[in-house]
Design a protein around this motif. Structure first.
Motif, PDB file in Angstrom:
ATOM      1  N   GLN A  64      21.628  19.479   9.989  1.00 15.77           N
ATOM      2  CA  GLN A  64      20.329  19.875  10.499  1.00 15.77           C
ATOM      3  C   GLN A  64      19.514  18.630  10.841  1.00 15.77           C
ATOM      4  O   GLN A  64      19.459  17.670  10.074  1.00 15.77           O
ATOM      5  CB  GLN A  64      19.583  20.686   9.435  1.00 15.77           C
ATOM      6  CG  GLN A  64      18.272  21.272   9.907  1.00 15.77           C
ATOM      7  CD  GLN A  64      18.444  22.648  10.522  1.00 15.77           C
ATOM      8  OE1 GLN A  64      19.457  23.288  10.305  1.00 15.77           O
ATOM      9  NE2 GLN A  64      17.465  23.063  11.280  1.00 15.77           N
ATOM     10  N   LEU A  70      15.608  17.767  12.011  1.00 18.87           N
ATOM     11  CA  LEU A  70      14.321  18.454  11.975  1.00 18.87           C
ATOM     12  C   LEU A  70      13.200  17.481  12.288  1.00 18.87           C
ATOM     13  O   LEU A  70      13.188  16.342  11.797  1.00 18.87           O
ATOM     14  CB  LEU A  70      14.103  19.066  10.591  1.00 18.87           C
ATOM     15  CG  LEU A  70      12.754  19.763  10.340  1.00 18.87           C
ATOM     16  CD1 LEU A  70      12.687  21.092  11.077  1.00 18.87           C
ATOM     17  CD2 LEU A  70      12.539  19.978   8.849  1.00 18.87           C
ATOM     18  N   GLN A  77      15.443  20.701  15.657  1.00 16.40           N
ATOM     19  CA  GLN A  77      14.546  21.798  15.317  1.00 16.40           C
ATOM     20  C   GLN A  77      13.148  21.225  15.120  1.00 16.40           C
ATOM     21  O   GLN A  77      12.967  20.222  14.422  1.00 16.40           O
ATOM     22  CB  GLN A  77      15.007  22.490  14.038  1.00 16.40           C
ATOM     23  CG  GLN A  77      14.116  23.654  13.609  1.00 16.40           C
ATOM     24  CD  GLN A  77      14.568  24.293  12.296  1.00 16.40           C
ATOM     25  OE1 GLN A  77      15.453  23.773  11.626  1.00 16.40           O
ATOM     26  NE2 GLN A  77      13.959  25.401  11.938  1.00 16.40           N
TER      27      GLN A  77
END
Length: 391
Positions: A3, A5, A48
């Motif tokens: 991930q 972010l 993200q």
């Protein structure tokens, strides 16, 4: 895929600088990679984005002393795994063998912004076993633990006396004596092991209790002392000095009475659980003024719930009540973030918002130490583990 972010436009409370500031934070591989006034989404490719405009961004909260996951939620004896009552000396026990990640209380803690806890044995025993430090999300404790053995629990005062008064303990003198005997036996056991070297025939018979205490004698694993009364605090310090061990002082109900002494000693202190009735004599000086008194004296102070004594999700509320009773607000924030992380030996990973540390965040509409503040997001290792949704 890991991930990536980008938290944009948040007001940052990093637990290092007293003044908040506006900045963007980039998290990669679960770690904080950049903190800058402005980061453009386009420079990171696929990422993200979490818009924190108008929100306050804090480190994930850290609990320095609890039994979360060892005392089941809405269950009795079947889920009570925090105290072994068969004997008063059980240093060989390890919290990871009793923790239940599926327990409802862990999810509630996480949703309250508590992302990392030190959980371990209760205070029935003179020596109870080792505390573990873990993140509050996951299905398997092996994957959640960040420090399997963080400290060796020992207890002074009323609890060991009460639990073993009809068996082997009837006074504070006996509690202290039992601890001293075990530490001395460990020193002698270690000396025999070292003298024997690789000669198995000369090695002492294996003793799991003494093996567990070797890291304590070597100052690799601190004693984590359950101490409420001033005299018990001084006894814990006395024994730590005698054997040259590390020491953390937990509960410290009488801390205000001896604040200057504790500051000079330099041991970390954890205060709590305070949002409860004074149910026994050694709690008679319980007060939310204590953490502020200790902080002003110069101590490294943590605030604890001792959950489930206080539900874990109310850790920040306990810090707020300390502020209400005179503690500086920044000191209170540190007491549930960086100081707590130092107390349990994991400050290189959690407790503040700094480059290289784990991506653990609490993002809220205001100050989480105020009871009506809404927590909007909780993130652990750079992943959103909780987000508030309007019903």
């Amino acid at each position: 895929m890991e991930q990536r972010l980008l938290i944009k436009h948040g007001t940052i409370h990093d637990a290092i600088h007293e003044e908040a500031y506006t900045a963007d934070i980039f998290v990669e591989h679960g770690k904080i990679a950049r903190i800058e006034p402005k980061l453009e989404e386009k420079e990171f490719g696929k990422v993200q984005v979490l818009d924190a405009s108008g929100l306050e961004v804090y480190p994930g909260f850290v609990e320095a002393h609890c039994h979360l996951g060892l005392d089941g939620y809405a269950i009795g004896f079947e889920g009570a795994d925090y105290n072994e009552m068969s004997e008063s000396l059980t240093p060989e026990l390890s919290a990871v063998d009793g923790l239940n990640p599926q327990d409802e209380s862990i999810r509630l803690a996480m949703e309250g912004g508590v992302t990392c806890v030190a959980a371990g044995p209760g205070s029935s025993n003179v020596l109870g076993g080792t505390f573990a430090v873990y993140k509050t999300v996951g299905k398997r404790i092996d994957d959640m633990v960040i420090k399997e053995k963080a400290a060796m629990k020992c207890a002074f005062g009323e609890n060991p006396k009460l639990c073993y008064k009809d068996k082997e303990i009837y006074s504070r003198m006996t509690v202290a004596s039992k601890l001293r005997i075990m530490l001395q036996r460990t020193k002698e056991y270690l000396a025999r092991k070292e003298a024997a070297g690789d000669d198995i025939s000369k090695q002492p018979p294996y003793d799991p209790k003494l093996e567990a205490l070797i890291p304590v004698i070597q100052k690799k694993l601190p004693l984590k002392a359950h101490v409420h009364q001033a005299n018990d605090i001084y006894t814990a310090i006395r024994i730590a000095r005698e054997f040259g061990t590390g020491l953390a002082l937990d509960h410290c109900t009488d801390g205000s009475l001896i604040a200057e002494d504790l500051a000079k000693e330099g041991y970390p202190v954890a205060v709590g659980p305070t949002l409860t009735h004074a149910s026994k004599f050694e709690l008679k000086n319980k007060s939310f003024e204590t953490p502020g008194d200790l902080a002003r004296a110069g101590c490294q102070v943590s605030i604890i719930t001792d959950s489930p004594v206080i539900p874990q999700q109310y850790l920040a509320l306990c810090a707020g009540l300390a502020v209400k009773s005179g503690m500086d607000e920044f000191d209170a924030l540190k007491a549930i973030t960086i100081n707590a992380a130092k107390h349990i030996g994991v400050s290189e990973r959690v407790g503040s918002l700094e480059i290289g540390k784990d991506g653990d965040f609490v993002i809220a509409e205001g100050n989480p130490m105020i009871s009506d503040t809404r927590i909007c997001y909780v993130l652990i290792d750079g992943r959103i583990t909780y987000s508030f949704k309007e019903s």
